[in-house]
Design a protein around this motif. Structure first.
Motif, PDB file in Angstrom:
ATOM      1  N   ARG A  54      -7.455   8.920  -7.685  1.00  5.97           N
ATOM      2  CA  ARG A  54      -8.187   7.655  -7.580  1.00  5.97           C
ATOM      3  C   ARG A  54      -8.223   7.151  -6.140  1.00  5.97           C
ATOM      4  NH1 ARG A  54      -5.383   6.371 -12.510  1.00  5.97           N
ATOM      5  NH2 ARG A  54      -3.808   5.245 -11.286  1.00  5.97           N
ATOM      6  N   THR A  55      -7.107   7.241  -5.443  1.00  6.93           N
ATOM      7  CA  THR A  55      -7.039   6.726  -4.076  1.00  6.93           C
ATOM      8  C   THR A  55      -7.885   7.564  -3.126  1.00  6.93           C
ATOM      9  OG1 THR A  55      -4.768   6.030  -4.583  1.00  6.93           O
ATOM     10  CG2 THR A  55      -5.473   5.884  -2.290  1.00  6.93           C
ATOM     11  N   VAL A  56      -7.881   8.877  -3.317  1.00  2.89           N
ATOM     12  CA  VAL A  56      -8.734   9.750  -2.509  1.00  2.89           C
ATOM     13  C   VAL A  56     -10.195   9.381  -2.706  1.00  2.89           C
ATOM     14  CG1 VAL A  56      -9.601  12.122  -2.311  1.00  2.89           C
ATOM     15  CG2 VAL A  56      -7.139  11.692  -2.314  1.00  2.89           C
ATOM     16  N   ARG A  57     -10.605   9.188  -3.941  1.00  7.03           N
ATOM     17  CA  ARG A  57     -11.998   8.827  -4.216  1.00  7.03           C
ATOM     18  C   ARG A  57     -12.366   7.496  -3.568  1.00  7.03           C
ATOM     19  NH1 ARG A  57     -13.087  10.382 -10.631  1.00  7.03           N
ATOM     20  NH2 ARG A  57     -13.109  12.656 -10.327  1.00  7.03           N
ATOM     21  N   LEU A  58     -11.468   6.523  -3.678  1.00 15.08           N
ATOM     22  CA  LEU A  58     -11.729   5.215  -3.072  1.00 15.08           C
ATOM     23  C   LEU A  58     -11.887   5.344  -1.562  1.00 15.08           C
ATOM     24  CD1 LEU A  58      -9.213   2.925  -5.021  1.00 15.08           C
ATOM     25  CD2 LEU A  58     -11.708   2.761  -5.092  1.00 15.08           C
ATOM     26  N   ALA A  59     -10.982   6.085  -0.922  1.00 14.05           N
ATOM     27  CA  ALA A  59     -11.023   6.236   0.537  1.00 14.05           C
ATOM     28  C   ALA A  59     -12.293   6.945   0.982  1.00 14.05           C
ATOM     29  CB  ALA A  59      -9.792   6.991   1.025  1.00 14.05           C
TER      30      ALA A  59
ATOM     31  N   ILE B  89      -1.832   8.447   2.068  1.00 14.98           N
ATOM     32  CA  ILE B  89      -1.735   8.463   0.609  1.00 14.98           C
ATOM     33  C   ILE B  89      -0.458   9.172   0.153  1.00 14.98           C
ATOM     34  CG2 ILE B  89      -2.854   9.182  -1.530  1.00 14.98           C
ATOM     35  CD1 ILE B  89      -5.538   8.929  -0.114  1.00 14.98           C
ATOM     36  N   ALA B  90       0.348   8.446  -0.632  1.00 16.53           N
ATOM     37  CA  ALA B  90       1.607   8.988  -1.149  1.00 16.53           C
ATOM     38  C   ALA B  90       1.349  10.244  -1.968  1.00 16.53           C
ATOM     39  CB  ALA B  90       2.315   7.933  -1.997  1.00 16.53           C
ATOM     40  N   CYS B  91       2.290  11.184  -1.893  1.00 18.61           N
ATOM     41  CA  CYS B  91       2.080  12.514  -2.471  1.00 18.61           C
ATOM     42  C   CYS B  91       2.995  12.822  -3.650  1.00 18.61           C
ATOM     43  CB  CYS B  91       2.289  13.579  -1.391  1.00 18.61           C
ATOM     44  SG  CYS B  91       1.261  13.356   0.070  1.00 18.61           S
TER      45      CYS B  91
ATOM     46  N   LYS C 113     -15.279   4.724   0.976  1.00 23.95           N
ATOM     47  CA  LYS C 113     -15.304   3.735   2.053  1.00 23.95           C
ATOM     48  C   LYS C 113     -15.374   4.397   3.431  1.00 23.95           C
ATOM     49  CE  LYS C 113     -14.610   0.095  -0.655  1.00 23.95           C
ATOM     50  NZ  LYS C 113     -15.559  -1.047  -0.789  1.00 23.95           N
ATOM     51  N   ASN C 114     -15.509   5.731   3.468  1.00 28.46           N
ATOM     52  CA  ASN C 114     -15.544   6.490   4.722  1.00 28.46           C
ATOM     53  C   ASN C 114     -14.287   6.249   5.565  1.00 28.46           C
ATOM     54  OD1 ASN C 114     -16.673   8.318   6.563  1.00 28.46           O
ATOM     55  ND2 ASN C 114     -17.596   6.664   7.762  1.00 28.46           N
ATOM     56  N   VAL C 115     -13.146   6.199   4.889  1.00 30.04           N
ATOM     57  CA  VAL C 115     -11.850   6.013   5.539  1.00 30.04           C
ATOM     58  C   VAL C 115     -11.159   7.363   5.667  1.00 30.04           C
ATOM     59  CG1 VAL C 115      -9.546   5.001   5.229  1.00 30.04           C
ATOM     60  CG2 VAL C 115     -11.583   3.631   4.753  1.00 30.04           C
ATOM     61  N   GLY C 116     -10.595   7.650   6.843  1.00 32.95           N
ATOM     62  CA  GLY C 116      -9.880   8.905   7.058  1.00 32.95           C
ATOM     63  C   GLY C 116      -8.668   9.007   6.150  1.00 32.95           C
ATOM     64  N   ILE C 117      -8.434  10.202   5.625  1.00 31.86           N
ATOM     65  CA  ILE C 117      -7.359  10.404   4.651  1.00 31.86           C
ATOM     66  C   ILE C 117      -6.214  11.199   5.257  1.00 31.86           C
ATOM     67  CG2 ILE C 117      -6.745  11.466   2.443  1.00 31.86           C
ATOM     68  CD1 ILE C 117      -9.595  10.939   1.514  1.00 31.86           C
ATOM     69  N   GLY C 118      -5.002  10.693   5.051  1.00 37.10           N
ATOM     70  CA  GLY C 118      -3.812  11.385   5.515  1.00 37.10           C
ATOM     71  C   GLY C 118      -2.800  11.554   4.402  1.00 37.10           C
ATOM     72  N   ALA C 119      -2.030  12.647   4.465  1.00 37.69           N
ATOM     73  CA  ALA C 119      -0.923  12.853   3.534  1.00 37.69           C
ATOM     74  C   ALA C 119       0.272  12.039   4.009  1.00 37.69           C
ATOM     75  CB  ALA C 119      -0.567  14.332   3.460  1.00 37.69           C
TER      76      ALA C 119
ATOM     77  N   GLN D  15      -7.337  14.462   7.169  1.00 38.49           N
ATOM     78  CA  GLN D  15      -7.382  14.118   8.588  1.00 38.49           C
ATOM     79  C   GLN D  15      -6.018  14.184   9.277  1.00 38.49           C
ATOM     80  OE1 GLN D  15      -9.316  10.339  10.759  1.00 38.49           O
ATOM     81  NE2 GLN D  15      -7.431   9.797   9.704  1.00 38.49           N
ATOM     82  N   HIS D  16      -4.970  13.680   8.610  1.00 39.20           N
ATOM     83  CA  HIS D  16      -3.694  13.540   9.306  1.00 39.20           C
ATOM     84  C   HIS D  16      -2.510  13.612   8.345  1.00 39.20           C
ATOM     85  CE1 HIS D  16      -4.418   9.366   7.948  1.00 39.20           C
ATOM     86  NE2 HIS D  16      -3.101   9.227   7.989  1.00 39.20           N
TER      87      HIS D  16
END
Length: 255
Positions: free
Chosen positions: A48-53, A34-36, A56-62, A107-108
């Motif tokens: 919004r993107t964090v909430r969506l991820a 996710i762009a910062c 969907k149980n998708v790992g989140i990275g910066a 996560q990453h």
């Protein structure tokens, strides 16, 4: 059975400008970068993107990039290692705040665009990026090109690292990505992309544009969310990999 993480660059809309089909692509990937706010994104888009991820149980990275909105972070800049450290800490911290506020866990970290490519061969820059990641959270996973100085620096800093390969990019015989300035830099046909990905995972090889095979380690596969074929690529790659007996997992479950 082979395991792989499928990641996508996301959250790259800015203000009134919309980019990518994040909501749909999240159905097919296991990790989101996710762009910062430096190369793309803004606070509302990040939230919004964090909430969506998370939904969907998708790992989140910066996905920290160079401070270049106009150039989308894809133009190299002459920055010092200290500047790289500062901008990476700043951007991880921004996304970390949104992830924590939504009850999730970061996560990453995957550097974006020119910053990612600059770190491939620049050891001092890579060490500054790795130090920034480690000091924010030593449990974070650092993404980098296989065999790059960035991966080496991550390991030296005692971080978990993930060797990232690309579904929609071509390679040079030294294992680097073909510059986007080159007309053959992008793969636009999903069948070609899928075949390249499967070979990288199962054989550890990719054919360069010079025609020679290059040894490559694949732990996570990138799809560029701003590409016109990103959603189609995600659908086809997910289906074809699973049909080939390759299972998709978050990178935190692999490395």
């Amino acid at each position: 059975m082979n395991k792989i993480d499928l990641n996508c660059d996301m959250g790259e809309s800015f203000g009134a400008y919309q980019m990518g089909r994040d909501k749909e692509i999240l159905d097919y990937v296991t990790s989101a970068n996710i762009a910062c706010g430096f190369h793309a994104g803004d606070p509302a888009t990040m939230r919004r993107t964090v909430r969506l991820a998370l939904g969907k149980n998708v790992g989140i990275g910066a996905h920290p990039g160079l401070p270049d909105l106009v150039g989308f972070g894809r133009r190299p800049m002459e920055i010092s290692p200290q500047e790289a450290y500062d901008l990476v800490v700043y951007q991880i911290g921004a996304l970390y705040g949104f992830v924590k506020a939504e009850g999730g866990q970061l996560q990453h970290v995957k550097p974006h665009g020119a910053l990612f490519n600059m770190a491939v061969k620049d050891a001092d820059l890579s060490e500054a990026i790795a130090e920034a990641v480690y000091k924010v959270d030593p449990e974070l996973i650092l993404f980098g090109l296989p065999g790059s100085e960035l991966v080496n620096a991550g390991k030296k800093a005692s971080l978990r690292t993930a060797s990232e390969v690309f579904s929609d990019r071509t390679y040079q015989e030294d294992g680097s990505l073909t510059s986007r300035r080159h007309e053959n830099a992008l793969i636009k046909d999903h069948e070609t992309a899928v075949n390249q990905v499967k070979r990288m995972i199962t054989e550890g090889k990719v054919v360069s544009i010079q025609g020679s095979d290059v040894l490559i380690e694949a732990q996570t596969v990138c799809i560029h969310g701003d590409g016109p074929h990103a959603l189609d690529f995600a659908k086809h790659i997910t289906t074809d990999l699973e049909d080939s007996g390759i299972s998709l997992h978050k990178i935190s479950d692999i490395v």
